[in-house]
Design a protein around this motif. Sequence first.
Motif, short mmCIF file in Angstrom:
data_model
loop_
_atom_site.label_atom_id
_atom_site.label_comp_id
_atom_site.label_asym_id
_atom_site.label_seq_id
_atom_site.Cartn_x
_atom_site.Cartn_y
_atom_site.Cartn_z
N ASN A 114 4.57 6.87 1.13
CA ASN A 114 5.66 5.98 1.57
C ASN A 114 4.27 4.38 1.65
O ASN A 114 3.95 4.17 1.83
CB ASN A 114 5.59 5.93 3.19
N PRO A 115 5.45 3.12 0.33
CA PRO A 115 5.00 2.12 0.58
C PRO A 115 4.85 0.83 1.75
O PRO A 115 6.38 1.59 1.86
CB PRO A 115 5.88 1.22 -0.43
N ALA A 116 4.61 0.89 2.27
CA ALA A 116 4.11 -0.53 2.96
C ALA A 116 4.07 -1.61 2.74
O ALA A 116 3.00 -1.57 2.73
CB ALA A 116 3.44 -0.04 4.06
N ALA A 117 4.42 -2.44 3.32
CA ALA A 117 3.67 -4.37 2.80
C ALA A 117 3.52 -4.77 4.13
O ALA A 117 3.02 -3.76 5.34
CB ALA A 117 4.79 -5.19 2.69
N VAL A 118 1.26 -4.69 4.39
CA VAL A 118 0.82 -5.14 5.00
C VAL A 118 0.86 -6.80 4.60
O VAL A 118 -0.05 -7.64 4.41
CB VAL A 118 -0.03 -4.83 5.23
N CYS A 119 0.53 -7.67 6.14
CA CYS A 119 0.56 -9.20 6.36
C CYS A 119 -0.08 -9.19 7.13
O CYS A 119 0.09 -9.85 8.51
CB CYS A 119 1.42 -9.59 6.40
N ALA A 148 -2.18 -0.91 6.97
CA ALA A 148 -3.21 -1.28 7.56
C ALA A 148 -4.01 -1.63 8.24
O ALA A 148 -5.19 -1.98 7.53
CB ALA A 148 -2.49 -1.50 8.74
N ALA A 149 -4.83 -0.52 8.19
CA ALA A 149 -6.10 0.15 8.99
C ALA A 149 -6.33 0.47 6.91
O ALA A 149 -7.87 -0.15 6.79
CB ALA A 149 -6.12 1.74 9.19
N TYR A 150 -6.58 0.90 6.25
CA TYR A 150 -6.50 0.45 4.23
C TYR A 150 -6.86 -0.45 4.16
O TYR A 150 -7.71 -0.92 3.72
CB TYR A 150 -5.38 1.47 3.59
N ILE A 174 0.90 -1.13 0.23
CA ILE A 174 -0.49 -0.28 0.09
C ILE A 174 0.73 1.18 -0.26
O ILE A 174 1.44 1.60 0.43
CB ILE A 174 -0.63 0.26 1.36
N ASP A 175 0.43 2.14 -0.65
CA ASP A 175 0.88 3.16 -0.88
C ASP A 175 0.88 4.65 -0.01
O ASP A 175 -1.01 4.83 0.06
CB ASP A 175 1.35 4.06 -2.42
N ALA A 176 1.14 5.23 1.20
CA ALA A 176 -0.24 5.90 2.90
C ALA A 176 0.81 6.97 2.48
O ALA A 176 1.80 7.75 1.37
CB ALA A 176 0.86 5.33 3.44
#
Length: 259
Positions: free
Chosen positions: A17-22, A76-78, A6-8
């Motif tokens: 800012n890209p983040a990975a969410v697992c 993570a919320a997204y 996700i790009d936040a």
Amino acid sequence: MKLYQIDAFTKNIFSGNPAAVCPLEEWLTDEMMQNIAAENNLSETAFYVKNGAKYEIRWFTPTVEVDLCGHATLAAAYVLFNYENHKDSLINFYSSRSGDLMVTKEDDLLSLNFPSDVFEAVELTNQLLDAFDVKPKKAFKGKTDYMIVFNDEEEILYLKPQFDKIVKLGVRGVIATAPGNNVDFVSRFFGPQSGIDEDPVTGSAHTTLIPFWAKELNKSKLSAIQLSERRGYLECELLENSVRISGYARCYLIGDLFL
């Protein structure tokens, strides 16, 4: 295992800012989560496990676990709101390192409610002065970071950090900030100690930035841009004992991990 990227703090992919969410059913080993974060090679990977009405959450850079990460919490919320069937407009996260963290949704705008940082003025030591090519006005020390204040947006935009000096400062990272031309304040964040030379958008840094600029500008609602190459746009508000950090997010990737 499912993975989202996700790009936040942006309305457009390839920025923010890209983040990975697992999402997890139960916790993996620390070693496995650190390996996944290193393999993702993003500034942060967030892992969460549902526990009753709350979601326990942890964040890993490619090299270390961190106490708090704003953009990965937003990401993570997204994911929960858009892909993992969370029906309410409020999400209660819990971090063993940072306590209760709330995220609310209003249309597409996501708002983080984080505890305000506690910080104090410190001397501009030679160590701090040597870390940048421009002399700052003043310096502060929060729970995890230094915050260095400069004169104007141009100084932040063209600032040349000396990463070999910053890495020796003994903190998570350094926030560089100044008044903005078209927003209330701008910033950049440097964290070579945590495996990220420059973070594109740093939500947790705004737990320090918001109280500082609210006092400096005598206003509780502020607009901000993090002036990294990818840029991040934040709407900020100082509350009684916390800060509200709001922004948008977009999904870039949905995939499967084979472990």
